[in-house]
Motif scaffolding. Structure first.
Motif, PDB file in Angstrom:
ATOM      1  N   LEU A  43       0.839  -1.197   0.000  1.00 26.83           N
ATOM      2  CA  LEU A  43       0.000   0.000   0.000  1.00 26.83           C
ATOM      3  C   LEU A  43       0.871   1.243   0.000  1.00 26.83           C
ATOM      4  O   LEU A  43       1.841   1.324   0.752  1.00 26.83           O
ATOM      5  CB  LEU A  43      -0.909   0.034   1.234  1.00 26.83           C
ATOM      6  CG  LEU A  43      -2.143  -0.835   1.190  1.00 26.83           C
ATOM      7  CD1 LEU A  43      -1.821  -2.248   1.616  1.00 26.83           C
ATOM      8  CD2 LEU A  43      -3.237  -0.247   2.074  1.00 26.83           C
ATOM      9  N   ARG A  44       0.483   2.199  -0.799  1.00 30.90           N
ATOM     10  CA  ARG A  44       1.206   3.468  -0.867  1.00 30.90           C
ATOM     11  C   ARG A  44       0.216   4.608  -0.720  1.00 30.90           C
ATOM     12  O   ARG A  44      -0.859   4.593  -1.303  1.00 30.90           O
ATOM     13  CB  ARG A  44       1.954   3.582  -2.201  1.00 30.90           C
ATOM     14  CG  ARG A  44       3.064   2.558  -2.377  1.00 30.90           C
ATOM     15  CD  ARG A  44       3.660   2.646  -3.772  1.00 30.90           C
ATOM     16  NE  ARG A  44       2.685   2.213  -4.774  1.00 30.90           N
ATOM     17  CZ  ARG A  44       2.853   2.413  -6.087  1.00 30.90           C
ATOM     18  NH1 ARG A  44       3.930   3.054  -6.538  1.00 30.90           N
ATOM     19  NH2 ARG A  44       1.938   1.988  -6.933  1.00 30.90           N
ATOM     20  N   GLN A  45       0.615   5.603   0.062  1.00 27.87           N
ATOM     21  CA  GLN A  45      -0.302   6.696   0.356  1.00 27.87           C
ATOM     22  C   GLN A  45      -0.361   7.683  -0.807  1.00 27.87           C
ATOM     23  O   GLN A  45       0.670   8.094  -1.337  1.00 27.87           O
ATOM     24  CB  GLN A  45       0.123   7.409   1.632  1.00 27.87           C
ATOM     25  CG  GLN A  45      -0.920   8.374   2.163  1.00 27.87           C
ATOM     26  CD  GLN A  45      -0.473   9.064   3.425  1.00 27.87           C
ATOM     27  OE1 GLN A  45       0.614   9.605   3.491  1.00 27.87           O
ATOM     28  NE2 GLN A  45      -1.321   9.039   4.448  1.00 27.87           N
ATOM     29  N   ILE A  46      -1.581   8.100  -1.147  1.00 29.14           N
ATOM     30  CA  ILE A  46      -1.796   9.033  -2.250  1.00 29.14           C
ATOM     31  C   ILE A  46      -1.900  10.457  -1.731  1.00 29.14           C
ATOM     32  O   ILE A  46      -1.150  11.351  -2.151  1.00 29.14           O
ATOM     33  CB  ILE A  46      -3.069   8.659  -3.027  1.00 29.14           C
ATOM     34  CG1 ILE A  46      -2.992   7.218  -3.526  1.00 29.14           C
ATOM     35  CG2 ILE A  46      -3.295   9.611  -4.190  1.00 29.14           C
ATOM     36  CD1 ILE A  46      -4.311   6.695  -4.093  1.00 29.14           C
ATOM     37  N   TYR A  47      -2.847  10.681  -0.842  1.00 31.09           N
ATOM     38  CA  TYR A  47      -3.074  11.983  -0.218  1.00 31.09           C
ATOM     39  C   TYR A  47      -3.553  11.743   1.202  1.00 31.09           C
ATOM     40  O   TYR A  47      -4.083  10.684   1.525  1.00 31.09           O
ATOM     41  CB  TYR A  47      -4.157  12.776  -0.963  1.00 31.09           C
ATOM     42  CG  TYR A  47      -3.661  13.697  -2.044  1.00 31.09           C
ATOM     43  CD1 TYR A  47      -3.619  13.275  -3.365  1.00 31.09           C
ATOM     44  CD2 TYR A  47      -3.263  15.001  -1.759  1.00 31.09           C
ATOM     45  CE1 TYR A  47      -3.174  14.127  -4.374  1.00 31.09           C
ATOM     46  CE2 TYR A  47      -2.813  15.847  -2.760  1.00 31.09           C
ATOM     47  CZ  TYR A  47      -2.772  15.404  -4.064  1.00 31.09           C
ATOM     48  OH  TYR A  47      -2.334  16.247  -5.056  1.00 31.09           O
ATOM     49  N   TYR A  48      -3.388  12.767   2.035  1.00 30.93           N
ATOM     50  CA  TYR A  48      -3.959  12.720   3.359  1.00 30.93           C
ATOM     51  C   TYR A  48      -4.514  14.100   3.741  1.00 30.93           C
ATOM     52  O   TYR A  48      -4.194  15.106   3.099  1.00 30.93           O
ATOM     53  CB  TYR A  48      -2.948  12.225   4.394  1.00 30.93           C
ATOM     54  CG  TYR A  48      -1.740  13.097   4.603  1.00 30.93           C
ATOM     55  CD1 TYR A  48      -0.592  12.917   3.838  1.00 30.93           C
ATOM     56  CD2 TYR A  48      -1.728  14.081   5.594  1.00 30.93           C
ATOM     57  CE1 TYR A  48       0.533  13.703   4.042  1.00 30.93           C
ATOM     58  CE2 TYR A  48      -0.607  14.863   5.799  1.00 30.93           C
ATOM     59  CZ  TYR A  48       0.521  14.663   5.030  1.00 30.93           C
ATOM     60  OH  TYR A  48       1.635  15.448   5.234  1.00 30.93           O
TER      61      TYR A  48
ATOM     62  N   GLY B 101       1.255   9.314   7.465  1.00 29.82           N
ATOM     63  CA  GLY B 101       0.629   8.002   7.436  1.00 29.82           C
ATOM     64  C   GLY B 101       1.571   6.826   7.586  1.00 29.82           C
ATOM     65  O   GLY B 101       2.738   6.957   7.917  1.00 29.82           O
ATOM     66  N   LEU B 102       1.015   5.661   7.327  1.00 33.12           N
ATOM     67  CA  LEU B 102       1.722   4.400   7.490  1.00 33.12           C
ATOM     68  C   LEU B 102       2.607   4.109   6.282  1.00 33.12           C
ATOM     69  O   LEU B 102       2.208   4.352   5.145  1.00 33.12           O
ATOM     70  CB  LEU B 102       0.706   3.270   7.653  1.00 33.12           C
ATOM     71  CG  LEU B 102      -0.099   3.280   8.957  1.00 33.12           C
ATOM     72  CD1 LEU B 102      -1.455   2.643   8.745  1.00 33.12           C
ATOM     73  CD2 LEU B 102       0.670   2.540  10.030  1.00 33.12           C
ATOM     74  N   THR B 103       3.767   3.537   6.555  1.00 31.70           N
ATOM     75  CA  THR B 103       4.609   2.959   5.511  1.00 31.70           C
ATOM     76  C   THR B 103       4.460   1.453   5.606  1.00 31.70           C
ATOM     77  O   THR B 103       4.732   0.867   6.654  1.00 31.70           O
ATOM     78  CB  THR B 103       6.074   3.358   5.701  1.00 31.70           C
ATOM     79  OG1 THR B 103       6.198   4.770   5.597  1.00 31.70           O
ATOM     80  CG2 THR B 103       6.953   2.696   4.644  1.00 31.70           C
ATOM     81  N   PHE B 104       4.013   0.835   4.510  1.00 28.61           N
ATOM     82  CA  PHE B 104       3.704  -0.589   4.521  1.00 28.61           C
ATOM     83  C   PHE B 104       4.786  -1.410   3.832  1.00 28.61           C
ATOM     84  O   PHE B 104       5.438  -0.952   2.889  1.00 28.61           O
ATOM     85  CB  PHE B 104       2.394  -0.854   3.770  1.00 28.61           C
ATOM     86  CG  PHE B 104       1.159  -0.456   4.507  1.00 28.61           C
ATOM     87  CD1 PHE B 104       0.625   0.812   4.341  1.00 28.61           C
ATOM     88  CD2 PHE B 104       0.523  -1.340   5.350  1.00 28.61           C
ATOM     89  CE1 PHE B 104      -0.533   1.185   5.015  1.00 28.61           C
ATOM     90  CE2 PHE B 104      -0.632  -0.984   6.026  1.00 28.61           C
ATOM     91  CZ  PHE B 104      -1.163   0.284   5.851  1.00 28.61           C
ATOM     92  N   GLY B 105       4.923  -2.655   4.268  1.00 29.77           N
ATOM     93  CA  GLY B 105       5.635  -3.646   3.490  1.00 29.77           C
ATOM     94  C   GLY B 105       4.740  -4.130   2.355  1.00 29.77           C
ATOM     95  O   GLY B 105       3.587  -3.699   2.220  1.00 29.77           O
ATOM     96  N   LYS B 106       5.244  -5.037   1.543  1.00 26.76           N
ATOM     97  CA  LYS B 106       4.516  -5.467   0.348  1.00 26.76           C
ATOM     98  C   LYS B 106       3.428  -6.478   0.657  1.00 26.76           C
ATOM     99  O   LYS B 106       2.626  -6.799  -0.210  1.00 26.76           O
ATOM    100  CB  LYS B 106       5.496  -6.029  -0.677  1.00 26.76           C
ATOM    101  CG  LYS B 106       6.459  -4.965  -1.207  1.00 26.76           C
ATOM    102  CD  LYS B 106       7.400  -5.537  -2.248  1.00 26.76           C
ATOM    103  CE  LYS B 106       8.341  -4.442  -2.763  1.00 26.76           C
ATOM    104  NZ  LYS B 106       9.268  -4.959  -3.802  1.00 26.76           N
ATOM    105  N   GLY B 107       3.395  -6.991   1.849  1.00 21.97           N
ATOM    106  CA  GLY B 107       2.368  -7.943   2.225  1.00 21.97           C
ATOM    107  C   GLY B 107       2.808  -9.390   2.042  1.00 21.97           C
ATOM    108  O   GLY B 107       3.556  -9.719   1.117  1.00 21.97           O
ATOM    109  N   THR B 108       2.344 -10.252   2.937  1.00 23.36           N
ATOM    110  CA  THR B 108       2.635 -11.688   2.879  1.00 23.36           C
ATOM    111  C   THR B 108       1.325 -12.443   2.818  1.00 23.36           C
ATOM    112  O   THR B 108       0.488 -12.324   3.716  1.00 23.36           O
ATOM    113  CB  THR B 108       3.420 -12.141   4.119  1.00 23.36           C
ATOM    114  OG1 THR B 108       4.650 -11.430   4.194  1.00 23.36           O
ATOM    115  CG2 THR B 108       3.699 -13.646   4.052  1.00 23.36           C
ATOM    116  N   HIS B 109       1.157 -13.200   1.740  1.00 23.33           N
ATOM    117  CA  HIS B 109      -0.060 -13.994   1.579  1.00 23.33           C
ATOM    118  C   HIS B 109       0.119 -15.318   2.307  1.00 23.33           C
ATOM    119  O   HIS B 109       1.012 -16.109   1.965  1.00 23.33           O
ATOM    120  CB  HIS B 109      -0.332 -14.218   0.090  1.00 23.33           C
ATOM    121  CG  HIS B 109      -1.640 -14.881  -0.176  1.00 23.33           C
ATOM    122  ND1 HIS B 109      -1.955 -15.430  -1.400  1.00 23.33           N
ATOM    123  CD2 HIS B 109      -2.726 -15.089   0.613  1.00 23.33           C
ATOM    124  CE1 HIS B 109      -3.177 -15.941  -1.354  1.00 23.33           C
ATOM    125  NE2 HIS B 109      -3.655 -15.744  -0.138  1.00 23.33           N
TER     126      HIS B 109
END
Lengths: 114, 114
Positions: A43-48, B101-109
């Motif tokens: 997930l990447r943030q677009i706007y806040y 906001g949050l900085t996310f990893g790419k996710g683990t399924h």
């Protein structure tokens, strides 16, 4: 029930046709944001938005606009959608920004631009 | 800038197996760390969090410990169930409020087989 709602949930459109994805929260949260989720990118943030009439760019704002005229609503606007904006979009809100306050996520909007 | 690295998977386990999903981060100062879970067709839900070094977050049998020395926040569960099948995201908010906001990893399924 406390929730973040998004509409539509699914949208297929054509290149260049303006569209708006709505987001609404019923928790009186000041902070709202938009993310896009892409395979292999997370997930990447677009706007806040920190509050009414206060918005700022996130990591990937190109091609998007937002507005915050009311506290509960934070629409995402694509003035001229392109195929690289095909993605899964999430709206989120929290009482205030930062680690103390949990972010609540909407159910997502799957957008396809052909 | 901030970044989060996690194993992408898919990770396939049998029911009652032990689960570890690795997560490491890069950030200035001491961020707050989170695990979010996304069940099929739904938005993200906060699973657990830790806001300072050596804190352990726990929820629904899942645990993660904030390790400053190894900049890690690995997710563990002693005995997984089929209902744990989902995508898991490690995330952080930088110190100082995290308005962006949050900085996310790419996710683990994660796939749990009966």
């Amino acid at each position: 029930e406390a929730q973040v709602t998004q509409n539509p949930r699914y949208l297929i459109t054509v290149t260049g046709k303006k569209l708006t994805v709505t987001c609404s929260q019923n928790m009186n949260h000041e902070y709202m944001s938009w993310y896009r989720q892409d395979p292999g990118l997370g997930l990447r943030q677009i706007y806040y938005s920190m509050n009414v009439e206060v918005t700022d760019k996130g990591d990937v704002p190109e091609g998007y606009k937002v507005s915050r005229k009311e506290k509960r609503n934070f629409p995402l606007i694509l003035e001229s959608p392109s195929p690289n904006q095909t993605s899964l979009y999430f709206c989120a809100s929290s009482l205030l920004p930062g680690e103390t306050y949990e972010q609540y996520f909407g159910p997502g909007t799957r957008l396809t631009v052909t | 800038g901030n970044s989060v690295t996690q194993m992408e998977g898919p990770v396939t386990l049998s029911e009652e197996a032990f689960l570890t999903i690795n997560c490491t981060y890069t950030a200035t100062g001491y961020p707050s760390l989170f695990w979010y879970v996304q069940y099929p067709g739904e938005g993200l839900q906060l699973l657990l969090k830790a806001t300072k070094a050596d804190d352990k977050g726990s929820n629904k049998g899942f645990e993660a410990t904030y390790r400053k020395e190894t900049t890690s926040f690995h997710l563990e569960k002693g005995s997984v169930q089929v209902s744990d099948s989902a995508v898991y995201f490690c995330a952080l908010i930088g110190p100082g409020g995290g308005a962006d906001g949050l900085t996310f990893g790419k996710g683990t399924h994660l796939i749990i087989q009966p």
